[in-house]
Design an enzyme around this catalytic site. Structure first.
Site, PDB file in Angstrom:
ATOM      1  N   GLY A   1       0.796  -1.211   0.000  1.00 21.49           N
ATOM      2  CA  GLY A   1       0.000   0.000   0.000  1.00 21.49           C
ATOM      3  C   GLY A   1       0.828   1.260   0.000  1.00 21.49           C
ATOM      4  N   CYS A   2       2.116   1.161   0.194  1.00 24.26           N
ATOM      5  CA  CYS A   2       3.019   2.311   0.229  1.00 24.26           C
ATOM      6  C   CYS A   2       2.752   3.183   1.455  1.00 24.26           C
ATOM      7  CB  CYS A   2       2.927   3.158  -1.026  1.00 24.26           C
ATOM      8  SG  CYS A   2       3.348   2.309  -2.559  1.00 24.26           S
TER       9      CYS A   2
END
Length: 398
Positions: free
Chosen positions: A17-18
């Site tokens: 998801g960063c």
């Protein structure tokens, strides 16, 4: 635990998801890189070591009127060719290798240099372009035509520091603590359909724009084809690059405010437009028709940095997390609330960024200047420097 190749769905969690973060002082006072490094490091598990980076504004006050090119080289020939190209089109006042530290987690970095330069006055005049467009065109040519050279950033009084590794390692590699900026952004990358490489790490930049992004843009091909019509070279083939170019196109070239550009990119759905008052509905319909290919779809949270301040934006359905908080003149953004509280334990006004609604933070001097140029309806009072922009009051721009 059994070997990884024997595991089944649900037996192990691979976090993705960063991570994104931003810290800004609205007063313009500059701060070291310790806090942004600490904030992004807390979200270590949101990245996988294939990319990390930082953007910093106000770090080169002694060269504030010059473009600061941060350029990565994969070979000595690439550097020789690039410097010859810069000498032909720019007047360079200073060039130097960017200071770095040996870090265990960083392997095989490119040779990274910075150049402080202004467009060559004769070449600029002959081009018929303004200096921003002139500089952008030459950045594209270096990236497309010189093998082994990549311009990581090209703005004034700002720079991007990025590469392959966890963000906390990238920060140590670039000695981020040694820089002082009034605006910091950071990114920890978990690439989903592209390999990690130094140029592909975030932030993505163009001129004074920088973007850190968590998510995936399903409208990438439509957005890419749209900006390419205007001469933007999407050489990196990533959605974050396209978002950067959309902001540049809509704001710098088409003259919209950053808020309106964000509104175009996250325009209301047709069923909501149908329920609006006729005048507003006509305006929104015109925007969606004229800028249909600038509509950005897919899960995303974005922090945009510029010389005015920062803008944060979630997709309309709020499919990615992004939190905000304040303390005095400081504004904090992060994918997780804990990443804010670790650097500001007594943070105030903590809230989640609304889906599709731009969250705008401007330097106090920028907000005051804009308020003086365009007084608000309520007696010309100064526009708040931190605000959620939920209404569209810029019909004059279309």
């Amino acid at each position: 635990m059994p070997p990884r190749d024997k595991l089944r769905e649900g037996a192990i969690r691979i976090p993705s998801g960063c991570a994104i973060a931003g810290i800004m002082d609205r007063s313009g006072q500059r701060h070291g890189g310790d806090d942004i490094l600490k904030s992004i490091a807390l979200m270590h598990d949101r990245s996988n070591g294939l990319g990390g980076g930082f953007a910093a504004y106000g770090i080169y006050p002694e060269y504030a009127e010059l473009y600061a090119f941060h350029i990565m080289y994969e070979s000595k020939d690439a550097r020789t060719e690039t410097e010859a190209y810069l000498d032909a089109h720019f007047m360079c006042e200073k060039q130097e290798r960017i200071p770095t530290e040996s870090v265990r987690g960083i392997q095989d970095p490119p040779d990274i240099w910075r150049y402080f330069a202004a467009p060559h006055p004769v070449k600029l005049n002959m081009s018929g372009l303004d200096e921003a467009e002139y500089t952008m065109q030459h950045v594209f040519r270096i990236n497309a035509d010189i093998d082994g050279a990549f311009v990581a950033s090209s703005g004034k009084n700002m720079g991007a520091f990025k590469g392959v590794g966890y963000p906390e390692d990238i920060g140590e590699f670039y000695r981020i603590r040694d820089y002082h900026a009034w605006l910091w952004t950071a990114h920890g990358r978990f690439p989903t359909n592209t390999p990690g490489w130094w140029g592909g790490a975030h932030p993505f930049t163009l001129l004074n724009w920088s973007i850190v992004h968590n998510g995936e843009i399903s409208s990438y091909d439509a957005n890419r084809r749209y900006v390419e019509q205007y001469g933007y070279d999407c050489a990196l083939m990533t959605d974050t690059e396209v978002i950067t170019y959309l902001f540049d196109l809509l704001v710098r070239r088409h003259g919209f405010s950053q808020e309106m550009a964000a509104h175009i990119m996250c325009a209301p759905a047709w069923d909501l437009i149908d329920k609006m008052e006729p005048e507003r509905a006509a305006f929104e319909t015109a925007l969606r028709c004229v800028y249909s290919s600038a509509l950005v779809n897919g899960p995303m949270s974005v922090i945009l940095g510029s010389d005015e301040g920062l803008l944060a934006l979630n997709d309309r359905l709020k499919l990615r997390a992004l939190m905000a908080g304040e303390k005095g003149s400081m504004v904090y953004l992060a994918s997780e609330q804990a990443a804010i509280e670790i650097v500001c334990p007594d943070v105030e006004n903590v809230r989640s960024i609304d889906g599709g609604v731009p969250f705008v933070v401007q330097l106090d001097e920028v907000a005051a200047r804009k308020a003086a140029a365009s007084p608000s309806v309520e007696g010309g009072s100064c526009v708040p420097a931190v605000r959620m922009v939920s209404a569209v009051n810029e019909k004059r721009e279309v």
